[in-house]
Motif scaffolding. Structure first.
Motif, PDB file in Angstrom:
ATOM      1  N   THR A 185       1.084  -1.327  -0.041  1.00  6.57           N
ATOM      2  CA  THR A 185      -0.119   0.224   0.185  1.00  6.57           C
ATOM      3  C   THR A 185       0.682   0.990  -0.258  1.00  6.57           C
ATOM      4  O   THR A 185       0.314   2.602  -0.919  1.00  6.57           O
ATOM      5  N   GLN A 186       2.554   1.327   0.656  1.00  2.56           N
ATOM      6  CA  GLN A 186       2.834   2.729   0.583  1.00  2.56           C
ATOM      7  C   GLN A 186       4.305   2.702  -0.368  1.00  2.56           C
ATOM      8  O   GLN A 186       5.001   1.477  -0.749  1.00  2.56           O
ATOM      9  N   ASP A 187       3.987   3.639  -1.025  1.00  4.66           N
ATOM     10  CA  ASP A 187       5.432   3.541  -2.180  1.00  4.66           C
ATOM     11  C   ASP A 187       6.195   4.960  -2.109  1.00  4.66           C
ATOM     12  O   ASP A 187       5.781   6.626  -2.469  1.00  4.66           O
ATOM     13  N   ASP A 188       6.496   5.360  -1.155  1.00  2.00           N
ATOM     14  CA  ASP A 188       7.465   6.286  -0.458  1.00  2.00           C
ATOM     15  C   ASP A 188       8.783   7.149  -1.458  1.00  2.00           C
ATOM     16  O   ASP A 188       8.361   8.367  -1.907  1.00  2.00           O
ATOM     17  N   LEU A 189       8.953   6.365  -2.035  1.00  2.46           N
ATOM     18  CA  LEU A 189       9.856   6.704  -3.112  1.00  2.46           C
ATOM     19  C   LEU A 189       9.582   7.450  -4.389  1.00  2.46           C
ATOM     20  O   LEU A 189       9.696   8.295  -4.862  1.00  2.46           O
ATOM     21  N   GLY A 190       8.709   6.613  -4.867  1.00  2.00           N
ATOM     22  CA  GLY A 190       7.684   6.488  -5.928  1.00  2.00           C
ATOM     23  C   GLY A 190       7.147   8.192  -6.095  1.00  2.00           C
ATOM     24  O   GLY A 190       7.309   8.442  -7.075  1.00  2.00           O
ATOM     25  N   ARG A 191       6.122   8.367  -4.637  1.00  2.00           N
ATOM     26  CA  ARG A 191       6.266   9.127  -4.121  1.00  2.00           C
ATOM     27  C   ARG A 191       6.504  10.639  -4.352  1.00  2.00           C
ATOM     28  O   ARG A 191       6.159  11.429  -4.808  1.00  2.00           O
ATOM     29  N   ASP A 192       7.678  10.918  -3.875  1.00  2.00           N
ATOM     30  CA  ASP A 192       8.990  11.446  -3.726  1.00  2.00           C
ATOM     31  C   ASP A 192       9.281  11.782  -5.164  1.00  2.00           C
ATOM     32  O   ASP A 192       9.135  12.994  -6.130  1.00  2.00           O
ATOM     33  N   LEU A 193       9.609  11.068  -5.505  1.00  2.00           N
ATOM     34  CA  LEU A 193      10.097  10.944  -7.646  1.00  2.00           C
ATOM     35  C   LEU A 193       9.006  12.013  -8.218  1.00  2.00           C
ATOM     36  O   LEU A 193       9.872  12.636  -9.483  1.00  2.00           O
ATOM     37  N   LYS A 194       7.817  11.475  -8.575  1.00  2.00           N
ATOM     38  CA  LYS A 194       6.517  12.139  -8.781  1.00  2.00           C
ATOM     39  C   LYS A 194       6.505  13.267  -8.871  1.00  2.00           C
ATOM     40  O   LYS A 194       6.603  14.291 -10.025  1.00  2.00           O
ATOM     41  N   LYS A 195       6.339  13.552  -7.021  1.00  2.00           N
ATOM     42  CA  LYS A 195       6.737  15.128  -6.973  1.00  2.00           C
ATOM     43  C   LYS A 195       7.856  16.360  -7.294  1.00  2.00           C
ATOM     44  O   LYS A 195       7.631  17.783  -7.422  1.00  2.00           O
ATOM     45  N   TYR A 196       9.099  15.119  -7.002  1.00  2.00           N
ATOM     46  CA  TYR A 196      10.090  16.147  -7.483  1.00  2.00           C
ATOM     47  C   TYR A 196      10.216  16.098  -9.210  1.00  2.00           C
ATOM     48  O   TYR A 196      10.303  17.271  -9.864  1.00  2.00           O
ATOM     49  N   LYS A 197       9.483  15.379  -9.870  1.00  2.00           N
ATOM     50  CA  LYS A 197       9.439  15.335 -11.885  1.00  2.00           C
ATOM     51  C   LYS A 197       8.306  16.779 -11.612  1.00  2.00           C
ATOM     52  O   LYS A 197       8.628  17.255 -12.237  1.00  2.00           O
ATOM     53  N   GLN A 198       7.234  16.951 -11.469  1.00  2.00           N
ATOM     54  CA  GLN A 198       6.080  18.006 -11.325  1.00  2.00           C
ATOM     55  C   GLN A 198       6.559  19.089 -11.258  1.00  2.00           C
ATOM     56  O   GLN A 198       6.749  19.988 -11.481  1.00  2.00           O
ATOM     57  N   HIS A 199       7.946  19.082 -10.025  1.00  2.00           N
ATOM     58  CA  HIS A 199       8.908  20.315  -9.673  1.00  2.00           C
ATOM     59  C   HIS A 199       9.581  21.095 -10.772  1.00  2.00           C
ATOM     60  O   HIS A 199       9.245  21.746 -10.797  1.00  2.00           O
ATOM     61  N   GLU A 200      10.462  19.652 -11.038  1.00  2.00           N
ATOM     62  CA  GLU A 200      10.903  19.998 -12.225  1.00  2.00           C
ATOM     63  C   GLU A 200      10.113  21.076 -13.613  1.00  2.00           C
ATOM     64  O   GLU A 200      10.264  21.486 -14.355  1.00  2.00           O
ATOM     65  N   LYS A 201       9.530  19.909 -13.710  1.00  2.00           N
ATOM     66  CA  LYS A 201       8.544  20.518 -14.866  1.00  2.00           C
ATOM     67  C   LYS A 201       8.324  22.171 -14.563  1.00  2.00           C
ATOM     68  O   LYS A 201       7.852  22.586 -15.661  1.00  2.00           O
ATOM     69  N   SER A 202       7.547  22.653 -13.604  1.00  2.00           N
ATOM     70  CA  SER A 202       7.084  23.519 -13.480  1.00  2.00           C
ATOM     71  C   SER A 202       7.771  25.004 -13.436  1.00  2.00           C
ATOM     72  O   SER A 202       7.526  25.352 -13.875  1.00  2.00           O
ATOM     73  N   GLN A 203       9.351  24.221 -13.469  1.00  2.00           N
ATOM     74  CA  GLN A 203      10.071  25.418 -13.264  1.00  2.00           C
ATOM     75  C   GLN A 203      11.122  26.120 -15.141  1.00  2.00           C
ATOM     76  O   GLN A 203      10.444  24.951 -15.537  1.00  2.00           O
TER      77      GLN A 203
END
Lengths: 93, 119
Positions: free
Chosen positions: B101-119
């Motif tokens: 039920t939990q995938d912390d590394l995948g969640r953090d990688l997704k957040k990091y990619k969105q952050h990079e795309k918005s810049q």
């Protein structure tokens, strides 16, 4: 008394290594096999230690150290190989 | 008395190794198997080596520093090897168990990619 228990423990370690070998054969991916091989290396250390106790000698103590070092280096090399097919890189890939 | 202490250490070590290998054959995915391999097998081998060190120190009167060095080496390197294997398995997208039920590394990688795309 101690030697009986040491022999029983030797049989238990042999069973443990045999079960790990099943995982090496049937493991679905390469990572499963690497995990099982790493654990076989760690269990072999305890196996040789019990053999040293039964034979009452310290002649194999260098063997234990060398197996520990080789298991670690082998696991790291396999992990790098799975990741990119390159064992030694400069960090610029 | 010494025999009893060494026997207890040996039995604990062999039992933990057997439990670790049962965990490796029974867990459903790579990450659970790493959990079994790096904790119980390492503690089992450390316990066996402590027993053998005590046997040679008390019964034979020999101080063998290589056993202590082996304990230290296994204690330091087994978590590092487990971490490297887990990271490589995650990077080549080995599948998790379908009920996890939990995938912390995948969640953090997704957040990091969105952050990079918005810049």
């Amino acid at each position: 008394m101690l030697y009986t228990i040491a022999n029983v423990c030797l049989v238990l370690m042999a069973l443990s290594i045999a079960v790990l070998f099943i995982r090496v054969i049937i493991g679905p991916t390469l990572s499963d096999r690497v995990v099982a091989l790493d654990t076989i290396g760690i269990n072999l250390i305890g196996f040789i230690g019990i053999i040293m106790l039964i034979q009452n000698t310290i002649a194999y103590s260098e063997v234990i150290l060398v197996i520990a070092i080789l298991a670690f280096v082998g696991s790291i090399a396999f992990a790098k190989f799975i990741e990119g097919g390159v064992v030694i890189d400069r960090g610029d890939r | 008395m010494t025999e009893v202490i060494v026997s207890i250490f040996l039995i604990i070590g062999a039992g933990l190794s057997v439990i670790g290998s049962i965990g490796i054959i029974r867990f459903p995915d790579v990450y659970g198997r790493l959990h079994a391999a790096t904790k119980s097998a390492t503690l089992g081998v450390i316990s066996i080596m402590i027993g053998i060190f005590l046997y040679f120190l008390i019964v034979q009167g020999l101080f063998v520093g290589k056993f202590l060095l082996t304990i230290l080496f296994v204690f330091l390197t087994a978590p590092v090897a487990g971490f490297m294997i887990a990271k490589s398995a995650y990077n080549v997208k080995v599948k998790m168990w379908d009920q996890s039920t939990q995938d912390d590394l995948g969640r953090d990688l997704k957040k990091y990619k969105q952050h990079e795309k918005s810049q």
